[in-house]
Design an enzyme around this catalytic site. Structure first.
Site, PDB file in Angstrom:
ATOM      1  N   ASP A 137     -98.944  18.839  65.819  1.00  0.00           N
ATOM      2  CA  ASP A 137     -98.472  17.627  65.141  1.00  0.00           C
ATOM      3  C   ASP A 137     -98.269  16.445  66.067  1.00  0.00           C
ATOM      4  O   ASP A 137     -98.142  15.312  65.599  1.00  0.00           O
ATOM      5  CB  ASP A 137     -97.188  17.926  64.365  1.00  0.00           C
ATOM      6  CG  ASP A 137     -97.476  18.698  63.078  1.00  0.00           C
ATOM      7  OD1 ASP A 137     -98.640  18.699  62.646  1.00  0.00           O
ATOM      8  OD2 ASP A 137     -96.545  19.301  62.510  1.00  0.00           O
ATOM      9  N   TYR A 195     -95.341  18.430  55.671  1.00  0.00           N
ATOM     10  CA  TYR A 195     -94.065  19.026  56.059  1.00  0.00           C
ATOM     11  C   TYR A 195     -93.067  17.995  56.566  1.00  0.00           C
ATOM     12  O   TYR A 195     -93.432  17.034  57.245  1.00  0.00           O
ATOM     13  CB  TYR A 195     -94.264  20.103  57.134  1.00  0.00           C
ATOM     14  CG  TYR A 195     -94.516  21.462  56.536  1.00  0.00           C
ATOM     15  CD1 TYR A 195     -93.488  22.162  55.897  1.00  0.00           C
ATOM     16  CD2 TYR A 195     -95.774  22.039  56.575  1.00  0.00           C
ATOM     17  CE1 TYR A 195     -93.720  23.399  55.316  1.00  0.00           C
ATOM     18  CE2 TYR A 195     -96.014  23.285  56.009  1.00  0.00           C
ATOM     19  CZ  TYR A 195     -94.979  23.954  55.377  1.00  0.00           C
ATOM     20  OH  TYR A 195     -95.206  25.170  54.805  1.00  0.00           O
TER      21      TYR A 195
END
Length: 784
Positions: free
Chosen positions: A403, A491
């Protein structure tokens, strides 16, 4: 605003009072509902700002300011730089253009003389990633620019020294970030292919067609992930189609288009094939032949109404008694007990002091963490958030997310007061640079003190007397929490850093948001359960890697291992037992850099200590690394999608010697280089001695996400949670609770039964409260 007066008695009464309407109802003065003890105008637990303090030194770790970013941008685009740059908004894959600009981390060896003495302020530099598609051999090259501010002495140099993959700051062009120009370059091929088979997709997916991302006729959307290459010699894009909408992550289709998009010339891109019904079709002709033969079809139609997947109120679930009342809240009733220097992003709290910095890739970072004036950690920072999936289709099987690749820090967005953070929290903005400007994510970091909801320590001394009571001491527990939430795609990662009043430091991560789901097939149950009409929850791992650069009373530290072992022994005072099992400790010092896991049954204690410092009892002073909840590592150790570029995620712990050229566990462009990483974490561990040296502990938090129906609509923070604690281990002569005034000592006279107690001057306080509705407190994003 809702105006209340709240006392320090039972805060739960705020939730249980039938006279209190929920937020959003008629606003009225409510202090008489629970404020029976009076109104103290001098203490406002929501409205008062944290007391100010002054950082002992400027925050040298802070991000470069917007004016330096603009100056660097202009310097890079100046013809004299020789970089021949194109405006990114107009760039093609064959152009040279700036991907992003950020701050170059300072060398620790340059910082320590400044923060610990009279050394000069370290020189600041920017770092920039430039995609160089216009070169004879295209690549992505990282540069560092400085000294800053920009002057005639400022230079542009290749940033090679922090990477160990063999090519320095250079990444093969096929392995670079898959940005908007790259996506645009593949769009014509996708449109050409999908337009050719629109009759097939319309028949399979309830009229679903794709004519382009911006074509109003399209009723499908596309997505692809990482990696898009193995080693940078090739590039591919594995595309999954979904039903569009706010919950598109939850409405996947069983249709995949695989592309070869190697090189900078889009005319050479080609199709590799289709996947649907768990079968591969290399050509359009093969797919059409199967369709004509009636071999294609969906057992379940994907729902187009995604209301079930929205995080909103669902009255059809029923009514819970008393839920219309405001839930219990955390309030700093006595006023804020922490001080801040917002300019320098510096905080002091109950003996703790630390600086906060920020990076577009790593998010919030902590430096110079001290307790009672003694340094515990030089740096504490998140290094990577990895997610690896499993499944019997291209998207799930092929997906490994890093990420930081998606600039995790830039996705730390606005926090909702009273819900994401308690009312009255201190909110700070986080700023990152974009192009020649900067973006301010408002109220995206919060600081607050929280009740631990259990005492820090407690004991009832002696036996109860005739009056049923004995002496009792109890100490109130509290901690200061620094929080940010990064929404990276599907998320929402919540990062909490808890500074406890006993000198312990807790790091925790929670995950919520949408599942990256798959189309449901009954035959694929081993990769997750069915969670909706045509949706399967995809099994995956979340591994969040952190760096802890320990400086326990200096840079000369060792890692002590105390292993509990079971031995057979006899003791002469137990002759009737003969030989019996007993546990004892085997204490040793780790000698070399190492990647390792928690001992089975947690039968080993790891302590970073100073071998040259002892407490009053002659014990070496240190901090213990205490596993919390769900401390895991990556399940797959030999997957082709994470073969060498995710080594940092493959053990619970690692310890290495600190080096200024080993700044990051990962590279932000490693995601697309699983076979030939730009940063190879494994190379950090080359046999160096780590006894009485400057040590860095790398540790992993995370969770094996066994997906479930209760992940709909969003994964719940209660379950998707992981933590670790750094706790004093003989660092002090006694527990650090004796100097706390928030305690009660109670005694009973054995003869008369008279109860007396000591408050130490800390009584129950009252404060006026003004609760701001969330919608009034969201300012969003500001570009400057």
């Amino acid at each position: 605003m809702l105006s209340l007066t709240i006392t320090g008695l039972a805060l739960a009464s705020l939730a249980s009072s039938s006279a209190l309407p929920p937020l959003g109802y008629e606003r009225k003065l409510l202090h008489d509902v629970i404020g029976k003890r009076g109104h103290n105008e001098s203490s406002a637990c929501l409205n008062d700002a944290a007391p100010a303090t002054s950082a002992p030194k400027p925050n040298v770790w802070a991000q470069i300011p917007p004016e330096d970013n603009l100056a660097v941008w202009n310097l890079l685009h100046d013809p004299s730089s020789g970089l021949n740059l194109t405006d990114p908004d107009k760039a093609m894959p064959s152009d040279n253009y700036v991907f992003w600009i950020d701050t170059l981390p300072l060398n620790k060896s340059d910082v320590l003389p400044f923060i610990d003495g009279a050394g000069t302020v370290p020189t600041r530099y920017a770092r920039a990633i430039i995609f160089e598609g216009g070169k004879a051999e295209p690549d992505s090259q990282e540069y560092y620019i400085g000294p800053l501010p920009v002057t005639a002495k400022t230079t542009i140099q290749k940033l090679d020294y922090i990477y160990n993959g063999g090519k320095g700051g250079s990444v093969p062009y096929n392995g670079r970030y898959f940005d908007i120009p790259r996506m645009a370059a593949t769009e014509p091929l996708i449109v050409s292919i999908m337009s050719n088979i629109s009759d097939i997709t319309a028949a399979l997916f309830q009229g679903g067609v794709f004519y382009g991302s911006r074509d109003n006729r399209s009723t499908l959307t596309i997505t692809s992930g990482t990696p898009v290459s193995y080693d940078g010699t090739q590039a591919f894009r594995n595309i999954m189609f979904r039903i569009p909408g706010p919950a598109t992550f939850m409405t996947p289709l069983d249709f995949f288009l695989l592309l070869d998009c190697t090189g900078t010339d889009p005319s050479l891109y080609k199709m590799k094939g289709f996947v649907t019904g768990e079968k591969f079709y290399p050509t359009i002709a093969d797919l059409r032949s199967a369709f004509s033969a009636g071999e294609l079809g969906m057992e379940y139609d994907q729902t187009k109404d995604a209301d079930w997947a929205l995080v909103n109120y669902k009255p059809e679930l029923g009514v819970r008694a008393l839920e219309e009342r405001l839930a219990p809240v955390t309030l700093e009733i006595g006023g804020k007990r922490y001080k801040v220097d917002e300019t320098n992003q510096y905080v002091e709290y109950m003996g703790w002091s630390f600086y906060i910095a920020f990076s577009r890739t790593l998010g919030i970072m902590f430096y110079d963490i001290k307790f009672k004036g003694e340094r515990i950690l030089y740096e504490l920072s998140m290094q990577e958030a990895t997610a690896q999936y499993g499944g019997n289709q291209p998207k799930a099987a092929n997906t490994v997310y890093h990420d930081t690749y998606y600039s995790l820090g830039a996705e730390m967005g606005t926090l909702i007061e009273g819900y994401d953070c308690p009312w009255g929290s201190t909110f700070w903005n986080l700023t990152y640079h974009s192009g020649n400007g900067s973006v301010i994510n408002t109220n995206s970091l919060c600081i607050f003190e929280a009740d631990m909801n259990f005492p820090l320590s407690r004991h009832r001394t002696g036996a109860s007397n005739d009056y049923g009571f004995s002496d009792l001491g109890t100490v109130k527990g509290a901690q200061l929490i620094v929080r940010a939430i990064a929404t990276v795609g599907n998320y929402d990662y919540m990062f909490d850093y808890g500074f406890h009043i006993d000198g312990s430091l807790e790091v925790s991560v929670r995950a919520s948001g949408y599942l990256q789901s798959s189309f449901y097939y009954p035959t694929q149950g081993r990769w997750g359960p069915r969670i909706q009409q045509a949706t399967q929850g995809s099994l995956h791992d979340h591994i969040i890697t952190f760096k802890g650069d320990f400086d326990i009373l200096g840079t000369g530290n060792s890692l002590q291992v105390s292993e509990l072992k079971v031995v057979n022994q006899s003791q002469p005072w137990f002759p009737e037992l003969g030989v019996f099992e007993q546990m004892e400790m085997d204490v040793s010092i780790m000698q070399e850099e190492k990647q390792f896991n928690w001992a089975p049954n947690n039968q080993a204690m790891y302590v970073v200590l100073n071998p040259n410092a002892t407490n009053a009892w002659g014990e070496l002073r240190g901090y213990r690394i205490v596993p919390g909840r769900s401390d895991i590592h990556l399940s797959t150790l030999g997957s082709p999608w994470s073969l060498k570029n995710s080594e940092f995620a493959k053990t619970h712990l690692a310890v290495s010697r600190q080096h200024d050229n080993e700044v990051f566990a990962n590279s932000v462009q490693n995601a697309n280089l699983p076979s030939a990483p730009q940063q190879d974490f494994k190379k950090f561990f080359d046999g160096e001695n780590i006894e009485n040296e400057d040590l860095v502990v790398w540790f992993n938090l995370g969770m094996h996400h066994f997906t479930r129906s209760e992940d709909v609509p969003a994964t719940l923070y209660t379950e998707a949670y992981s933590s670790i604690v750094f706790a004093p281990q003989n660092f002090f002569d006694r527990a650090q609770d004796g100097d706390l005034l928030n305690r009660r000592w109670m005694e009973v006279n054995a003869s008369t039964g008279e109860l007396t107690y000591e408050t130490y001057g800390v009584g129950l306080d009252t404060c006026p409260v003004q609760l701001r509705e969330p919608a009034e407190h969201i300012l969003g994003v500001v570009e400057v």
